[in-house]
Design a protein around this motif. Structure first.
Motif, mmCIF file in Angstrom:
data_model
loop_
_atom_site.group_PDB
_atom_site.id
_atom_site.type_symbol
_atom_site.label_atom_id
_atom_site.label_comp_id
_atom_site.label_asym_id
_atom_site.label_seq_id
_atom_site.Cartn_x
_atom_site.Cartn_y
_atom_site.Cartn_z
ATOM 1 N N HIS A 1 0.849 -1.185 0.000
ATOM 2 C CA HIS A 1 0.000 0.000 0.000
ATOM 3 C C HIS A 1 0.885 1.235 0.000
ATOM 4 C CE1 HIS A 1 1.090 -0.214 4.251
ATOM 5 N NE2 HIS A 1 0.746 1.057 4.363
ATOM 6 N N VAL A 2 0.275 2.368 -0.282
ATOM 7 C CA VAL A 2 0.921 3.670 -0.142
ATOM 8 C C VAL A 2 0.445 4.291 1.167
ATOM 9 C CG1 VAL A 2 1.002 6.038 -1.014
ATOM 10 C CG2 VAL A 2 1.235 4.117 -2.595
ATOM 11 N N GLU A 3 1.399 4.675 1.995
ATOM 12 C CA GLU A 3 1.103 5.429 3.215
ATOM 13 C C GLU A 3 1.333 6.911 2.902
ATOM 14 O OE1 GLU A 3 2.765 5.908 7.806
ATOM 15 O OE2 GLU A 3 3.790 4.596 6.389
ATOM 16 N N LEU A 4 0.331 7.728 3.152
ATOM 17 C CA LEU A 4 0.373 9.117 2.703
ATOM 18 C C LEU A 4 0.298 10.078 3.879
ATOM 19 C CD1 LEU A 4 0.240 11.229 0.360
ATOM 20 C CD2 LEU A 4 -2.256 11.020 0.509
ATOM 21 N N ASN A 5 1.242 11.021 3.903
ATOM 22 C CA ASN A 5 1.195 12.129 4.861
ATOM 23 C C ASN A 5 1.416 13.424 4.089
ATOM 24 O OD1 ASN A 5 1.058 13.586 7.244
ATOM 25 N ND2 ASN A 5 3.219 13.283 7.742
ATOM 26 N N VAL A 6 0.342 14.199 3.947
ATOM 27 C CA VAL A 6 0.417 15.457 3.218
ATOM 28 C C VAL A 6 -0.618 16.411 3.803
ATOM 29 C CG1 VAL A 6 -1.259 14.846 1.412
ATOM 30 C CG2 VAL A 6 0.596 16.446 0.887
ATOM 31 N N GLU A 7 -0.365 17.699 3.680
ATOM 32 C CA GLU A 7 -1.276 18.689 4.238
ATOM 33 C C GLU A 7 -2.639 18.637 3.565
ATOM 34 O OE1 GLU A 7 2.937 20.350 4.385
ATOM 35 O OE2 GLU A 7 1.672 19.279 2.970
ATOM 36 N N ARG A 8 -3.671 18.961 4.359
ATOM 37 C CA ARG A 8 -5.050 18.875 3.850
ATOM 38 C C ARG A 8 -5.246 19.733 2.601
ATOM 39 N NH1 ARG A 8 -5.474 22.965 7.830
ATOM 40 N NH2 ARG A 8 -5.147 21.447 9.486
ATOM 41 N N ASP A 9 -4.604 20.889 2.531
ATOM 42 C CA ASP A 9 -4.819 21.795 1.400
ATOM 43 C C ASP A 9 -4.285 21.205 0.096
ATOM 44 O OD1 ASP A 9 -5.927 23.564 3.191
ATOM 45 O OD2 ASP A 9 -4.122 24.792 3.390
ATOM 46 N N ARG A 10 -3.319 20.304 0.203
ATOM 47 C CA ARG A 10 -2.709 19.726 -0.999
ATOM 48 C C ARG A 10 -3.178 18.297 -1.255
ATOM 49 N NH1 ARG A 10 3.564 20.951 -1.351
ATOM 50 N NH2 ARG A 10 3.734 19.861 0.628
ATOM 51 N N MET A 11 -4.133 17.834 -0.474
ATOM 52 C CA MET A 11 -4.553 16.446 -0.550
ATOM 53 C C MET A 11 -5.408 16.100 -1.775
ATOM 54 S SD MET A 11 -6.166 14.169 2.541
ATOM 55 C CE MET A 11 -4.843 14.672 3.642
ATOM 56 N N PRO A 12 -6.341 16.956 -2.220
ATOM 57 C CA PRO A 12 -7.272 16.510 -3.274
ATOM 58 C C PRO A 12 -6.613 15.958 -4.533
ATOM 59 C CG PRO A 12 -8.133 18.474 -2.230
ATOM 60 C CD PRO A 12 -6.748 18.265 -1.674
ATOM 61 N N PRO A 13 -5.646 16.653 -5.159
ATOM 62 C CA PRO A 13 -5.083 16.068 -6.388
ATOM 63 C C PRO A 13 -4.285 14.800 -6.133
ATOM 64 C CG PRO A 13 -3.898 18.071 -5.775
ATOM 65 C CD PRO A 13 -5.099 18.004 -4.896
ATOM 66 N N VAL A 14 -3.643 14.708 -4.969
ATOM 67 C CA VAL A 14 -2.879 13.497 -4.651
ATOM 68 C C VAL A 14 -3.827 12.310 -4.505
ATOM 69 C CG1 VAL A 14 -1.304 12.407 -3.022
ATOM 70 C CG2 VAL A 14 -1.076 14.848 -3.519
ATOM 71 N N LEU A 15 -4.917 12.495 -3.773
ATOM 72 C CA LEU A 15 -5.889 11.415 -3.605
ATOM 73 C C LEU A 15 -6.486 11.003 -4.948
ATOM 74 C CD1 LEU A 15 -7.788 12.540 -0.380
ATOM 75 C CD2 LEU A 15 -5.927 10.882 -0.580
ATOM 76 N N ALA A 16 -6.743 11.974 -5.811
ATOM 77 C CA ALA A 16 -7.323 11.660 -7.118
ATOM 78 C C ALA A 16 -6.359 10.821 -7.955
ATOM 79 C CB ALA A 16 -7.684 12.949 -7.847
ATOM 80 N N GLN A 17 -5.075 11.183 -7.947
ATOM 81 C CA GLN A 17 -4.099 10.421 -8.719
ATOM 82 C C GLN A 17 -3.922 9.013 -8.147
ATOM 83 O OE1 GLN A 17 -0.514 12.797 -8.862
ATOM 84 N NE2 GLN A 17 -1.300 14.103 -10.487
ATOM 85 N N LEU A 18 -3.902 8.899 -6.823
ATOM 86 C CA LEU A 18 -3.766 7.584 -6.213
ATOM 87 C C LEU A 18 -4.993 6.721 -6.492
ATOM 88 C CD1 LEU A 18 -2.130 8.555 -2.804
ATOM 89 C CD2 LEU A 18 -1.067 7.254 -4.652
ATOM 90 N N ALA A 19 -6.168 7.325 -6.486
ATOM 91 C CA ALA A 19 -7.390 6.573 -6.780
ATOM 92 C C ALA A 19 -7.338 5.996 -8.183
ATOM 93 C CB ALA A 19 -8.608 7.471 -6.602
ATOM 94 N N ARG A 20 -6.855 6.770 -9.136
ATOM 95 C CA ARG A 20 -6.782 6.286 -10.514
ATOM 96 C C ARG A 20 -5.726 5.191 -10.674
ATOM 97 N NH1 ARG A 20 -7.744 11.869 -11.576
ATOM 98 N NH2 ARG A 20 -5.518 12.301 -11.802
ATOM 99 N N SER A 21 -4.724 5.173 -9.797
ATOM 100 C CA SER A 21 -3.652 4.182 -9.922
ATOM 101 C C SER A 21 -4.103 2.791 -9.484
ATOM 102 C CB SER A 21 -2.447 4.599 -9.071
ATOM 103 O OG SER A 21 -2.688 4.354 -7.694
ATOM 104 N N GLY A 22 -5.124 2.714 -8.635
ATOM 105 C CA GLY A 22 -5.621 1.435 -8.179
ATOM 106 C C GLY A 22 -4.911 0.852 -6.970
ATOM 107 N N VAL A 23 -3.958 1.573 -6.359
ATOM 108 C CA VAL A 23 -3.261 1.048 -5.187
ATOM 109 C C VAL A 23 -4.110 1.238 -3.934
ATOM 110 C CG1 VAL A 23 -0.968 1.482 -6.141
ATOM 111 C CG2 VAL A 23 -2.072 3.238 -4.740
ATOM 112 N N ASP A 24 -3.841 0.423 -2.931
ATOM 113 C CA ASP A 24 -4.413 0.659 -1.614
ATOM 114 C C ASP A 24 -3.672 1.824 -0.967
ATOM 115 O OD1 ASP A 24 -6.353 -1.380 -1.574
ATOM 116 O OD2 ASP A 24 -4.838 -2.872 -1.055
#
Length: 263
Positions: free
Chosen positions: A127-150
């Motif tokens: 899995h990917v463990e993610l630590n990033v500020e809330r303001d920068r989270m939306p595009p990161v979550l979107a890219q990870l969602a498209r990648s299919g990883v946990d």
């Protein structure tokens, strides 16, 4: 069963990275952590990769190797060879950590190297463990969602102390949790300038969206950079307050054990 899914193991003797955001005045050697586990009834622990260390993964991997009570994540670059990752799996590694908090610029996860890394992570059952500020989270979550990883998001998903999850980043996190592919940790609650009741409210919101099978608990020991007092017994007491139902707490640990140790 009680699983702590977020600890950092290191000693003061280890050299710090040139980019370290702080020089810790604490340490937690693997032997000391195992003593903590035994004293507090913690059956299993997950070591979270640290960006502070110059050796990045060496101490963590040595702690994991041959230790059935521990698993961990590592900090690796996007060009890491698949065979190297597979060898780390044999040592007890179960994921890669994107420690992007305080990072000046975030990488594009759709470029060839990152896309290849994410494919390898998925193929290895990591899995990917993610630590990033809330303001920068939306595009990161979107890219990870498209990648299919946990994905497992650290530290309550960085809610706003005033607005909770009623922010673009918070709303993106809740949408991601609703998909069933994302998980979140109730970890480092001591970092948020909120009341115990407000922290419990964050947990209620996350559990409502993810359920106990996709919400984990982590202490964040040894509490590097803590602005207010924190200790292991205190963080276990916080878990009892934010998840007062013992059956629910057991379900959270059982799910964490299956996710980190049952693969």
């Amino acid at each position: 069963m009680l699983v702590d899914t977020h600890v950092h193991l290191f000693t003061r003797a280890l050299p710090l990275a040139s980019t370290a955001w702080t020089a810790p005045d604490v340490e937690l050697a693997v032997e000391a952590f195992e003593e903590l586990m035994t004293r507090h009834g913690v059956t299993h622990g997950v070591v979270s990769a640290m960006s502070l260390l110059d050796d990045r993964n060496a101490y963590t991997i040595a702690a994991l190797r041959g230790n059935p009570r521990l698993r961990g994540t590592v900090d690796v670059g996007p060009g890491t060879d698949r065979r190297e990752l597979a060898a780390l799996r044999d040592d007890g590694v179960v994921g890669v950590r994107f420690q992007w908090r305080r990072r000046t610029a975030l990488p594009d996860l759709t470029d060839d190297d990152h896309a290849r890394l994410l494919r390898d992570v998925a193929d290895l059952g990591w899995h990917v463990e993610l630590n990033v500020e809330r303001d920068r989270m939306p595009p990161v979550l979107a890219q990870l969602a498209r990648s299919g990883v946990d994905v497992v998001v650290d530290h309550y998903g960085d809610p706003c102390p005033r607005d909770g999850y009623a922010t673009p980043g918070g709303e993106a996190l809740l949408r991601a949790l609703d998909t069933g592919r994302f998980r979140v940790k109730l970890s480092a609650g001591y970092r948020f300038p909120v009341t115990p009741e407000e922290l419990a409210g964050f947990a209620v919101t996350l559990l409502a969206h993810a359920g106990p099978r996709r919400v984990f608990w982590g202490s964040d020991a040894p509490f590097v950079g803590a602005k207010r007092p924190a200790d292991y017994a205190g963080e276990l007491a916080v878990l009892d307050r934010v998840v007062p139902d013992p059956v629910l707490r057991h379900g959270i640990s059982a799910a964490a054990h299956a996710f980190y140790f049952g693969r």
